[in-house]
Write an enzyme that holds these catalytic residues in place. Structure first.
Site, PDB file in Angstrom:
ATOM      1  N   ASP A  73       5.739  -4.238   5.294  1.00  0.00           N
ATOM      2  CA  ASP A  73       4.294  -4.001   5.229  1.00  0.00           C
ATOM      3  C   ASP A  73       4.010  -2.823   6.161  1.00  0.00           C
ATOM      4  O   ASP A  73       4.126  -2.927   7.379  1.00  0.00           O
ATOM      5  CB  ASP A  73       3.561  -5.278   5.682  1.00  0.00           C
TER       6      ASP A  73
ATOM      7  N   LYS B 193      -7.123  -0.550   4.515  1.00  0.00           N
ATOM      8  CA  LYS B 193      -7.095  -0.096   5.904  1.00  0.00           C
ATOM      9  C   LYS B 193      -6.979   1.435   5.967  1.00  0.00           C
ATOM     10  O   LYS B 193      -7.838   2.111   5.451  1.00  0.00           O
ATOM     11  CB  LYS B 193      -5.979  -0.823   6.643  1.00  0.00           C
TER      12      LYS B 193
ATOM     13  N   TYR C 190       0.488 -10.683   9.880  1.00  0.00           N
ATOM     14  CA  TYR C 190      -0.909 -10.731   9.449  1.00  0.00           C
ATOM     15  C   TYR C 190      -1.250 -12.178   9.041  1.00  0.00           C
ATOM     16  O   TYR C 190      -0.486 -12.806   8.287  1.00  0.00           O
ATOM     17  CB  TYR C 190      -1.111  -9.766   8.277  1.00  0.00           C
TER      18      TYR C 190
ATOM     19  N   ARG D 209      -5.290  -2.313 -18.362  1.00  0.00           N
ATOM     20  CA  ARG D 209      -4.444  -3.165 -17.492  1.00  0.00           C
ATOM     21  C   ARG D 209      -3.032  -2.592 -17.394  1.00  0.00           C
ATOM     22  O   ARG D 209      -2.408  -2.619 -16.350  1.00  0.00           O
ATOM     23  CB  ARG D 209      -4.411  -4.614 -18.023  1.00  0.00           C
TER      24      ARG D 209
END
Ligand SMILES: *Cc1c(COP(=O)(O)O)cnc(C)c1O
Length: 373
Positions: free
Chosen positions: A173, A198, A101, A49
């Protein structure tokens, strides 16, 4: 050697990372635990982690591609946005964009209701309007450019000047343009977010996100926050994302070349009312003459896939009103142009003639079906 181009950086990700074996491809480390030989004596790895060798190579590459210093690979684009918002607290105010978005808009709604973080939504057009949104508790500006799905470019440099003059963080973004077309940190942004699902991944096969910053304090904050909550990208998905990134510059060139052909075709087609294309990249939106054409068009495409996503090698067509942006109330979305006539295309890297022919025949069939019904 001088500063390397993005294409060289991409192709070389993970090479020369393993002294012991000389592996050209970055090894995939599944191990969650790492041995220490004495108290405080180890390799720098403890637990996955906190850090993982495969994810480290990916994060370094993400930072390098965005001209940042610190990269964080997260389990999705939304978890990247969630990580960034750990910086804010109840009572803070954020200025964002109307054309956003859909999932981000939904998340901001939750932050507003549950955590009393306030949001204002700017139309992204006139920088001088930003001052009107400013409050004593404003902490940041969050933008996407080009906007989604209306493909309007926002001038990052101008927004960054306003943000820095008012001591606000600017978060961008960069999912649609990627660092190949736009590097927000070089234009004055503080934080870059990606849905790496994407273009960065590029193959419609992993859900992933990224956060990239240059500032040391922000870097340390996000490293600690991510270690605390653990929405890290898994080793296997990190390895797949490295693999995808290697061809990012090549794919972006093909996406754009194909998109320009598709735009030309759509602009000349009598059933298309208006095409929204910012002049670069692989994303196109368009308004069709009649809503009645939409269902037959989506049923008759053969190469294009009617699906909700973007940025992969396969061409997709999306209906924002019922898919990506379904959570935005109709009146609100229609007020800024996200109407029921709008379709969005993510142009893949197939042959451009084949793509144009597919749209052409689907539009022909759609108009025949719409006349009959
Ligand atoms: C898809 C997308 C997101 C959300 O990313 P996920 O990987 O789906 O969580 C955020 N911003 C933009 C612009 C997107 O297209």
């Amino acid at each position: 050697m001088g500063k390397l181009s993005k294409q060289t950086i991409s192709a070389q990700i993970g090479n020369k990372k393993c002294e012991k074996t000389g592996a050209v491809n970055m090894p995939l480390y599944f191990s969650t635990a790492y041995r220490h030989t004495d108290i405080g004596v180890g390799t720098g790895y403890d637990y996955t982690r906190t850090a993982n060798p495969t994810r480290d190579v990916l994060e370094e590459a993400l930072a390098e591609l965005e001209d940042g210093q610190f990269g964080f690979a997260t389990s999705s684009g939304m978890s990247a946005t969630g990580l960034v918002f750990k910086r804010f607290k109840t009572g803070d105010h954020i200025i964002s964009l109307q054309d956003l978005y859909g999932g981000t808009f939904r998340y901001f709604g939750t932050l507003e209701r549950q955590y009393k973080i306030e949001f204002s939504y700017w139309n992204g057009k006139d920088i001088s309007d930003l001052a009107g949104f400013l409050k004593a508790n404003t902490k940041a500006i969050f933008i996407e450019t080009p906007t989604n799905p209306l493909m309007q470019e926002v001038d990052i440099r101008e927004v960054a000047e306003f943000a820095s003059a008012n001591h606000l963080l600017l978060i961008v973004d960069n999912t649609f343009y990627t660092p190949i077309l736009q590097q927000p940190l070089n234009l004055g942004a503080d934080i870059v977010i990606h849905s790496a699902t994407k273009y960065l991944g590029g193959h419609n096969d992993i859900l992933a996100g990224a956060v990239i910053v240059r500032n040391e304090e922000l870097g340390a904050f996000y490293a600690a926050a991510l270690n605390e909550s653990g929405e890290v990208l898994s080793p296997f998905d990190s390895w797949l994302l490295i693999r995808g990134l290697k061809t990012l510059p090549l794919r972006m060139r093909e996406h754009e070349k194909n998109a320009k052909r598709v735009v030309q075709f759509l602009r000349e087609h009598p059933l298309i009312k208006e095409v929204k294309y910012p002049g670069q990249g692989g994303m196109i939106s368009f308004y069709i003459e009649d809503v009645a054409l939409i269902s037959p068009l989506l049923r008759n495409v053969e190469l294009f896939t009617f699906a909700e996503s973007l940025g992969g090698v396969e061409s997709l067509i999306t209906y924002p009103a019922t898919q990506t942006h379904a959570d935005i109330p109709r009146e609100l979305r229609e007020s800024y142009g996200l109407t029921d006539e709008l379709l969005r295309i993510s142009v893949g890297i197939e042959d451009a003639d084949d793509l144009v022919n597919d749209l052409k025949s689907a539009l022909d069939l759609a108009s025949k079906e719409a006349v009959r019904s």
